[in-house]
Design a protein around this motif. Structure first.
Motif, PDB file in Angstrom:
ATOM      1  N   VAL A  59      -2.577  -8.164   5.693  1.00 14.53           N
ATOM      2  CA  VAL A  59      -1.287  -7.531   5.456  1.00 14.53           C
ATOM      3  C   VAL A  59      -0.790  -6.786   6.698  1.00 14.53           C
ATOM      4  O   VAL A  59       0.410  -6.644   6.920  1.00 14.53           O
ATOM      5  CB  VAL A  59      -1.388  -6.627   4.196  1.00 14.53           C
ATOM      6  CG1 VAL A  59      -2.224  -5.404   4.465  1.00 14.53           C
ATOM      7  CG2 VAL A  59      -0.031  -6.279   3.673  1.00 14.53           C
ATOM      8  N   GLU A  60      -1.710  -6.374   7.570  1.00  9.78           N
ATOM      9  CA  GLU A  60      -1.295  -5.717   8.817  1.00  9.78           C
ATOM     10  C   GLU A  60      -0.485  -6.678   9.680  1.00  9.78           C
ATOM     11  O   GLU A  60       0.441  -6.283  10.379  1.00  9.78           O
ATOM     12  CB  GLU A  60      -2.528  -5.254   9.621  1.00  9.78           C
ATOM     13  CG  GLU A  60      -3.216  -4.023   9.055  1.00  9.78           C
ATOM     14  CD  GLU A  60      -4.265  -4.378   8.007  1.00  9.78           C
ATOM     15  OE1 GLU A  60      -4.347  -5.569   7.625  1.00  9.78           O
ATOM     16  OE2 GLU A  60      -4.980  -3.461   7.556  1.00  9.78           O
ATOM     17  N   ARG A  63       3.015  -6.860   8.410  1.00 11.58           N
ATOM     18  CA  ARG A  63       3.777  -5.683   8.809  1.00 11.58           C
ATOM     19  C   ARG A  63       4.253  -5.811  10.247  1.00 11.58           C
ATOM     20  O   ARG A  63       5.421  -5.563  10.543  1.00 11.58           O
ATOM     21  CB  ARG A  63       2.915  -4.428   8.658  1.00 11.58           C
ATOM     22  CG  ARG A  63       3.643  -3.192   9.144  1.00 11.58           C
ATOM     23  CD  ARG A  63       2.769  -1.992   9.114  1.00 11.58           C
ATOM     24  NE  ARG A  63       1.618  -2.118  10.010  1.00 11.58           N
ATOM     25  CZ  ARG A  63       0.758  -1.138  10.226  1.00 11.58           C
ATOM     26  NH1 ARG A  63       0.888  -0.007   9.595  1.00 11.58           N
ATOM     27  NH2 ARG A  63      -0.256  -1.309  11.052  1.00 11.58           N
ATOM     28  N   GLY A  99       1.605   2.387   5.074  1.00 16.52           N
ATOM     29  CA  GLY A  99       1.482   1.523   6.252  1.00 16.52           C
ATOM     30  C   GLY A  99       2.793   0.842   6.592  1.00 16.52           C
ATOM     31  O   GLY A  99       3.175   0.751   7.757  1.00 16.52           O
ATOM     32  N   PHE A 100       3.508   0.379   5.561  1.00 26.31           N
ATOM     33  CA  PHE A 100       4.801  -0.262   5.781  1.00 26.31           C
ATOM     34  C   PHE A 100       5.812   0.742   6.322  1.00 26.31           C
ATOM     35  O   PHE A 100       6.563   0.441   7.242  1.00 26.31           O
ATOM     36  CB  PHE A 100       5.325  -0.878   4.470  1.00 26.31           C
ATOM     37  CG  PHE A 100       4.798  -2.265   4.218  1.00 26.31           C
ATOM     38  CD1 PHE A 100       3.446  -2.533   4.287  1.00 26.31           C
ATOM     39  CD2 PHE A 100       5.663  -3.311   3.903  1.00 26.31           C
ATOM     40  CE1 PHE A 100       2.957  -3.802   4.055  1.00 26.31           C
ATOM     41  CE2 PHE A 100       5.181  -4.592   3.678  1.00 26.31           C
ATOM     42  CZ  PHE A 100       3.832  -4.838   3.745  1.00 26.31           C
ATOM     43  N   LEU A 182      -3.222  -6.405  16.868  1.00 28.02           N
ATOM     44  CA  LEU A 182      -4.361  -6.454  15.964  1.00 28.02           C
ATOM     45  C   LEU A 182      -5.625  -6.759  16.757  1.00 28.02           C
ATOM     46  O   LEU A 182      -5.619  -7.613  17.638  1.00 28.02           O
ATOM     47  CB  LEU A 182      -4.163  -7.574  14.957  1.00 28.02           C
ATOM     48  CG  LEU A 182      -3.306  -7.267  13.749  1.00 28.02           C
ATOM     49  CD1 LEU A 182      -3.112  -8.517  12.942  1.00 28.02           C
ATOM     50  CD2 LEU A 182      -3.945  -6.188  12.914  1.00 28.02           C
TER      51      LEU A 182
ATOM     52  N   MET B  44      -4.525   7.646   6.228  1.00 28.73           N
ATOM     53  CA  MET B  44      -3.478   6.979   6.999  1.00 28.73           C
ATOM     54  C   MET B  44      -3.584   7.261   8.499  1.00 28.73           C
ATOM     55  O   MET B  44      -3.027   6.532   9.307  1.00 28.73           O
ATOM     56  CB  MET B  44      -2.093   7.368   6.482  1.00 28.73           C
ATOM     57  CG  MET B  44      -1.771   6.847   5.099  1.00 28.73           C
ATOM     58  SD  MET B  44      -2.324   5.168   4.764  1.00 28.73           S
ATOM     59  CE  MET B  44      -1.332   4.247   5.936  1.00 28.73           C
ATOM     60  N   ASN B  47      -4.737   4.397  10.377  1.00 23.58           N
ATOM     61  CA  ASN B  47      -3.877   3.220  10.410  1.00 23.58           C
ATOM     62  C   ASN B  47      -4.476   2.058   9.608  1.00 23.58           C
ATOM     63  O   ASN B  47      -4.424   0.904  10.008  1.00 23.58           O
ATOM     64  CB  ASN B  47      -3.636   2.790  11.866  1.00 23.58           C
ATOM     65  CG  ASN B  47      -2.383   1.953  11.986  1.00 23.58           C
ATOM     66  OD1 ASN B  47      -1.522   1.993  11.104  1.00 23.58           O
ATOM     67  ND2 ASN B  47      -2.289   1.185  13.059  1.00 23.58           N
ATOM     68  N   VAL B  48      -5.072   2.411   8.465  1.00 22.74           N
ATOM     69  CA  VAL B  48      -5.688   1.415   7.607  1.00 22.74           C
ATOM     70  C   VAL B  48      -4.766   1.160   6.426  1.00 22.74           C
ATOM     71  O   VAL B  48      -4.274   2.098   5.806  1.00 22.74           O
ATOM     72  CB  VAL B  48      -7.056   1.930   7.097  1.00 22.74           C
ATOM     73  CG1 VAL B  48      -7.549   1.082   5.961  1.00 22.74           C
ATOM     74  CG2 VAL B  48      -8.053   1.948   8.226  1.00 22.74           C
ATOM     75  N   MET B  49      -4.472  -0.114   6.139  1.00 23.54           N
ATOM     76  CA  MET B  49      -3.568  -0.399   5.019  1.00 23.54           C
ATOM     77  C   MET B  49      -4.308  -0.919   3.801  1.00 23.54           C
ATOM     78  O   MET B  49      -3.756  -0.992   2.715  1.00 23.54           O
ATOM     79  CB  MET B  49      -2.501  -1.403   5.434  1.00 23.54           C
ATOM     80  CG  MET B  49      -1.445  -0.767   6.310  1.00 23.54           C
ATOM     81  SD  MET B  49      -0.320  -1.993   6.930  1.00 23.54           S
ATOM     82  CE  MET B  49       0.609  -2.380   5.469  1.00 23.54           C
ATOM     83  N   SER B  50      -5.534  -1.381   3.990  1.00 24.33           N
ATOM     84  CA  SER B  50      -6.261  -1.858   2.831  1.00 24.33           C
ATOM     85  C   SER B  50      -7.613  -1.161   2.749  1.00 24.33           C
ATOM     86  O   SER B  50      -8.365  -1.142   3.718  1.00 24.33           O
ATOM     87  CB  SER B  50      -6.410  -3.379   2.877  1.00 24.33           C
ATOM     88  OG  SER B  50      -6.569  -3.818   4.202  1.00 24.33           O
ATOM     89  N   LYS B  63     -12.588  -3.125   6.916  1.00 26.71           N
ATOM     90  CA  LYS B  63     -11.484  -2.658   6.074  1.00 26.71           C
ATOM     91  C   LYS B  63     -11.093  -3.722   5.064  1.00 26.71           C
ATOM     92  O   LYS B  63     -11.234  -4.926   5.318  1.00 26.71           O
ATOM     93  CB  LYS B  63     -10.287  -2.254   6.921  1.00 26.71           C
ATOM     94  CG  LYS B  63      -9.728  -3.368   7.736  1.00 26.71           C
ATOM     95  CD  LYS B  63      -8.545  -2.888   8.546  1.00 26.71           C
ATOM     96  CE  LYS B  63      -8.120  -3.966   9.515  1.00 26.71           C
ATOM     97  NZ  LYS B  63      -7.106  -3.517  10.444  1.00 26.71           N
TER      98      LYS B  63
END
Lengths: 325, 78
Positions: A59-60, A63, A99-100, A182, B44, B47-50, B63
């Motif tokens: 998902v990163e 984004r 995050g979004f 990434l 947050m 910077n981790v979204m999952s 992650k």
């Protein structure tokens, strides 16, 4: 593809247990074993496929892509499709949302993702495939994705950023449109597969009980609720049945595994499919536990607008299904 | 001494991850602190979204999934 499961169910119930195929109990038990195995197998396969997709498109990455490219409206559809293939967990919706926001993704696009993610999830798809066949599954998935796309777009037009919690509003104002690259994952495909399979197996394990209970209730209702029982009350085409189904569904927190077998029986006994799908969407797509989590990032007013808009679209699609199906 | 943080809002997967990491650390007798981070604002910052995610000395190493004991072992050996 599933013949062997039927052979197995026949062998187990009629052979090993010696319950006659012509008896009520035998038929119900056979149906129960066959459906449970088929659905668990489908669930494993779907989760496994989604796991592969997610290993390559985390998902990163979505984004970063959305933050960098102008898609002229296509970003809502993309976010919605992505929500559909991402395994849903209500506890990760808040980190995702933040995050979004941090990545400078428009609020409406984020909502598109948030709407579709629980609505079209791996459990719902497996259950639909197993119980209603691929046509209904396709209709459900497509309408869920469209609902997320349109719902997110409409919410985006409402300029809702003022209703975010204060600390999120600050993040929103300082959003960085440049996100760092990434880090490359060094694992090869073959190295990842066991992990993905294990993840799929974990999901199957976590819902197996609900599937069994749901199908058990379904099997029991099959035998004991008279044919066309609901016809009298629900399928006369009264306009209020669809909104009522959604209103009942929202506080009813159940996952797709528990609710779909019951829905299948309702449909078999005369509830229109559109009403049933609206009920299903209300149950999985709008849940009070999710609202409680979202309270950390949104004001109550925003949650109400969000839920209200989605509920309205679910009701609309329920009417639409009843018209065309 | 290693500083290990488990990021997660309290879902079953996060608890599973914590258990695996704690078990591995004590089994290998590694000198490390294991801390669970449940505050979303704190999470947050990485910077981790999952979630769940595992952070060692400030670097995110896993992650979005529950690592296996073998993976944790390999990671701690470095």
């Amino acid at each position: 593809m599933f013949d062997w499961i039927q052979y197995f169910a026949d062998w187990l119930i009629y052979g090993v247990f010696g319950v006659g195929a012509e008896t009520h109990l035998g038929a119900a038990l056979n149906f129960f074993v066959y459906d449970t195995l088929k659905i668990l197998l489908l669930l494993f396969l779907i989760t496994f496929l989604m796991g592969i997709v997610n290993a390559y498109f985390p998902v990163e990455r979505l984004r970063n892509f959305l933050g960098r490219n102008k898609l002229h409206g296509g970003e809502y559809l993309l976010a919605s499709v992505f929500g559909a293939v991402t395994p849903f967990c209500s506890c990760s919706s808040v980190p995702l949302f933040i995050g979004f926001v941090q990545g400078g993704i428009p609020l409406g696009v984020t909502f598109s993702f948030l709407i579709t993610s629980p609505l079209v999830n791996e459990v719902a798809l497996a259950m639909f495939l197993g119980m209603f066949g691929w046509k209904t599954t396709l209709i459900y998935a497509t309408s869920g994705i469209l609902l997320g796309t349109v719902g997110g777009w409409v919410l985006g037009k409402m300029n809702l950023q003022n209703y975010l919690s204060d600390w999120v509003k600050q993040l929103w104002e300082n959003a960085q449109h440049e996100t760092e690259a990434l880090e490359a994952d060094a694992q090869t495909f073959a190295q990842r597969l066991p992990g993905i399979a294990r993840g799929a197996w974990d999901i199957v394990k976590s819902v197996v009980l609900y599937v069994i209970i749901g199908i058990g209730i379904g099997a029991a209702m099959h035998g004991y609720v008279p044919e066309n029982f609901f016809n009298e009350y629900l399928s006369g085409g009264q306009w209020w049945t669809v909104p009522l189904a959604v209103i009942i569904a929202v506080p009813l927190y159940a996952n797709a595994a528990g609710i779909l077998p019951v829905i299948q029986v309702l449909v078999a006994k005369g509830v229109p499919l559109g009403t049933a799908i609206a009920f299903m969407m209300g149950t999985v797509g709008l849940s009070l536990p999710e609202a409680t989590l979202l309270k950390k990032v949104m004001t109550m007013k925003l949650i109400a607008i969000f839920f209200g808009t989605v509920a309205a679209f679910i009701i609309l699609s329920g009417y639409l299904f009843n018209l065309i199906l | 001494m290693k500083d290990i943080k488990i990021l997660g809002t309290g879902c079953p997967k996060c608890k599973q991850t914590t258990a695996i990491v704690e078990e591995t650390v004590s089994r290998l007798g590694i000198d490390a602190t294991v801390e669970k981070v449940e505050d979303i604002m704190e999470i947050m910052k990485y910077n981790v979204m999952s979630t769940p995610a595992v952070v060692v000395d400030g670097n995110v190493v896993f992650k979005g999934r529950v690592p296996t004991a073998t993976e944790v072992e390999a990671m701690l050996a470095n």
